[in-house]
Motif scaffolding. Structure first.
Motif, PDB file in Angstrom:
ATOM      1  N   GLY A 178       0.838  -1.112  -0.007  1.00 36.27           N
ATOM      2  CA  GLY A 178       0.137   0.116   0.082  1.00 36.27           C
ATOM      3  C   GLY A 178       0.867   1.207   0.011  1.00 36.27           C
ATOM      4  N   VAL A 179       0.496   2.381   0.325  1.00 39.02           N
ATOM      5  CA  VAL A 179       1.151   3.637   0.633  1.00 39.02           C
ATOM      6  C   VAL A 179       1.414   3.953   2.057  1.00 39.02           C
ATOM      7  CG1 VAL A 179      -0.142   4.565  -1.322  1.00 39.02           C
ATOM      8  CG2 VAL A 179      -1.146   4.985   0.799  1.00 39.02           C
ATOM      9  N   GLU A 180       2.389   4.682   2.161  1.00 41.16           N
ATOM     10  CA  GLU A 180       2.946   5.208   3.441  1.00 41.16           C
ATOM     11  C   GLU A 180       1.947   6.173   4.275  1.00 41.16           C
ATOM     12  OE1 GLU A 180       7.412   6.424   3.795  1.00 41.16           O
ATOM     13  OE2 GLU A 180       6.994   6.530   1.642  1.00 41.16           O
ATOM     14  N   ASN A 181       1.795   6.077   5.362  1.00 46.63           N
ATOM     15  CA  ASN A 181       0.999   6.860   6.094  1.00 46.63           C
ATOM     16  C   ASN A 181       1.544   7.023   7.441  1.00 46.63           C
ATOM     17  OD1 ASN A 181       0.318   4.424   7.621  1.00 46.63           O
ATOM     18  ND2 ASN A 181      -1.379   3.877   6.022  1.00 46.63           N
ATOM     19  N   ALA A 182       0.571   7.687   8.428  1.00 41.47           N
ATOM     20  CA  ALA A 182       1.079   8.008   9.686  1.00 41.47           C
ATOM     21  C   ALA A 182       1.593   6.736  10.451  1.00 41.47           C
ATOM     22  CB  ALA A 182       0.055   8.806  10.488  1.00 41.47           C
ATOM     23  N   SER A 183       1.176   5.626   9.905  1.00 44.62           N
ATOM     24  CA  SER A 183       1.623   4.363  10.780  1.00 44.62           C
ATOM     25  C   SER A 183       3.102   3.906  10.366  1.00 44.62           C
ATOM     26  CB  SER A 183       0.571   3.330  10.490  1.00 44.62           C
ATOM     27  OG  SER A 183      -0.606   3.542  10.934  1.00 44.62           O
ATOM     28  N   GLY A 184       3.465   4.318   9.127  1.00 39.96           N
ATOM     29  CA  GLY A 184       4.904   3.896   8.848  1.00 39.96           C
ATOM     30  C   GLY A 184       4.824   3.538   7.157  1.00 39.96           C
ATOM     31  N   HIS A 185       5.403   2.602   6.898  1.00 38.97           N
ATOM     32  CA  HIS A 185       5.538   2.204   5.399  1.00 38.97           C
ATOM     33  C   HIS A 185       5.181   0.547   5.349  1.00 38.97           C
ATOM     34  CE1 HIS A 185       9.587   0.154   5.649  1.00 38.97           C
ATOM     35  NE2 HIS A 185       9.613   1.252   6.358  1.00 38.97           N
ATOM     36  N   PHE A 203       9.941  -1.673  -0.303  1.00 41.18           N
ATOM     37  CA  PHE A 203      10.320  -0.240   0.219  1.00 41.18           C
ATOM     38  C   PHE A 203      11.682  -0.207   0.367  1.00 41.18           C
ATOM     39  CE2 PHE A 203      11.260   2.646   3.543  1.00 41.18           C
ATOM     40  CZ  PHE A 203      10.505   3.423   3.359  1.00 41.18           C
ATOM     41  N   SER A 204      12.579  -1.077   0.866  1.00 45.36           N
ATOM     42  CA  SER A 204      13.626  -1.160   1.412  1.00 45.36           C
ATOM     43  C   SER A 204      14.601  -0.857   0.124  1.00 45.36           C
ATOM     44  CB  SER A 204      14.207  -2.325   1.968  1.00 45.36           C
ATOM     45  OG  SER A 204      13.879  -3.611   1.212  1.00 45.36           O
ATOM     46  N   GLN A 205      14.346  -1.168  -1.213  1.00 46.84           N
ATOM     47  CA  GLN A 205      14.796  -1.123  -2.312  1.00 46.84           C
ATOM     48  C   GLN A 205      14.475   0.262  -3.030  1.00 46.84           C
ATOM     49  OE1 GLN A 205      14.071  -4.677  -4.954  1.00 46.84           O
ATOM     50  NE2 GLN A 205      15.920  -5.975  -3.625  1.00 46.84           N
ATOM     51  N   TRP A 206      13.406   0.448  -3.114  1.00 47.89           N
ATOM     52  CA  TRP A 206      12.855   1.546  -3.959  1.00 47.89           C
ATOM     53  C   TRP A 206      13.233   2.874  -3.200  1.00 47.89           C
ATOM     54  CZ3 TRP A 206      11.245   1.316  -8.559  1.00 47.89           C
ATOM     55  CH2 TRP A 206      10.347   2.383  -9.016  1.00 47.89           C
ATOM     56  N   ASN A 216      13.581  -5.010  -9.182  1.00 48.49           N
ATOM     57  CA  ASN A 216      11.958  -5.658  -9.817  1.00 48.49           C
ATOM     58  C   ASN A 216      11.105  -4.816  -9.456  1.00 48.49           C
ATOM     59  OD1 ASN A 216      13.619  -7.760 -11.065  1.00 48.49           O
ATOM     60  ND2 ASN A 216      13.582  -8.793  -9.205  1.00 48.49           N
ATOM     61  N   VAL A 217       9.983  -4.945 -10.260  1.00 44.65           N
ATOM     62  CA  VAL A 217       8.870  -4.355  -9.991  1.00 44.65           C
ATOM     63  C   VAL A 217       7.776  -5.648  -9.945  1.00 44.65           C
ATOM     64  CG1 VAL A 217       6.839  -3.019 -10.563  1.00 44.65           C
ATOM     65  CG2 VAL A 217       9.090  -2.264 -10.774  1.00 44.65           C
ATOM     66  N   TYR A 218       6.821  -5.857  -8.761  1.00 47.78           N
ATOM     67  CA  TYR A 218       6.203  -7.122  -8.655  1.00 47.78           C
ATOM     68  C   TYR A 218       4.693  -6.648  -8.967  1.00 47.78           C
ATOM     69  CZ  TYR A 218      10.368  -8.654  -6.625  1.00 47.78           C
ATOM     70  OH  TYR A 218      11.834  -9.017  -6.016  1.00 47.78           O
TER      71      TYR A 218
END
Length: 262
Positions: A178-185, A203-206, A216-218
């Motif tokens: 999903g997308v990042e928000n106030a809870s983190g990523h 996330f760790s790569q992007w 890679n994009v999955y």
């Protein structure tokens, strides 16, 4: 009236402005998923916001939907000011703030749930910045404080709102996406492959690549590869217009006075 911007907010914006065009810019680090160009950096130098929620990926897991309700307050000022927006209606947990530059002088800031958000009026006369997660008035007040340079003319339209954030989705491998928000990523974030296909990337790569590399994009399963994308693009050095720093240094804020809400 207080003649000083909150030190933490001032330092945050000053550091970001000074970092534009270098690898230290947090805003640009978050933009590594796109091809970075000097024109993008120029736009970033014009309107800096510390609020990630101002960018909404509607409909994706983890995105925030903001719905305005109640009366709308519109006012015009020169320099810093307090805006009385009345008592918060039941269910309100955010404020939507639209700020329009009426001249091309200085800078305007609005309080958000994630810190001060700033908008340069220099070269932006007639343009409007929207902040979806404006901070509610302090307890015991009905006002919000808009910071501005002394000669900056601006118009603000303010309305209470409710914000709802959806949960991240979880694939069969237990990865959140999903997308990042106030809870983190989440584990997987939205990505576009070089072949144009939209998917998800780790996330760790992007976001955390320190040098150009291909990832890679999955599909949302985190396993099926639909393409590759280059991330960690080296940002070009772009000289920062000293006027933006001067705008920041000229900011003044209005301090709310605690009093019972009507």
């Amino acid at each position: 009236m207080s003649q000083d911007m909150h030190p933490a907010a001032a330092e945050t914006i000053r550091a970001e402005l000074a970092a534009i065009g270098t690898g230290r810019s947090r805003l640009q680090q978050r933009q590594r998923r796109v091809r970075v160009t000097s024109s993008l950096i120029a736009v970033a130098a014009v309107a800096i916001t510390t609020s990630a929620a101002a960018i909404v990926a509607a409909g994706l897991p983890g995105s925030t939907t903001t719905s305005a309700f109640g009366k709308t307050t519109t006012t015009t000022y020169t320099g810093p000011a307090l805006i009385d927006i009345g008592r918060a209606p039941e269910g309100a947990d955010a404020v939507i703030v639209d700020i329009t530059c009426m001249n091309d002088v200085g800078m305007v800031t609005a309080p958000t749930d994630e810190g001060e958000a700033g908008f340069h009026c220099r070269d932006n006369r007639g343009r409007t910045a929207r902040f979806l997660n404006g901070q509610l008035p302090a307890v015991g007040t009905t006002t919000i404080s808009i910071g501005a340079s002394p000669g900056t003319q601006w118009k603000a339209t303010v309305q209470y709102a409710s914000a709802s954030t959806s949960d991240w989705a979880v694939n069969a491998n237990g990865q959140t996406y999903g997308v990042e928000n106030a809870s983190g990523h989440p584990d997987l974030v939205p990505a576009r492959a070089d072949n144009g296909r939209k998917g998800w990337a780790l996330f760790s790569q992007w976001y955390e690549a320190e040098k150009p590399e291909t990832v890679n994009v999955y599909e949302s399963d985190g396993t099926t590869v639909i393409g590759q994308a280059e991330v960690g693009v080296v940002l070009p050095e772009v000289p920062l217009d000293r006027r933006y720093i001067d705008d920041l240094d000229s900011l003044e804020t209005a301090t709310p006075t605690s009093r019972p809400a009507p």
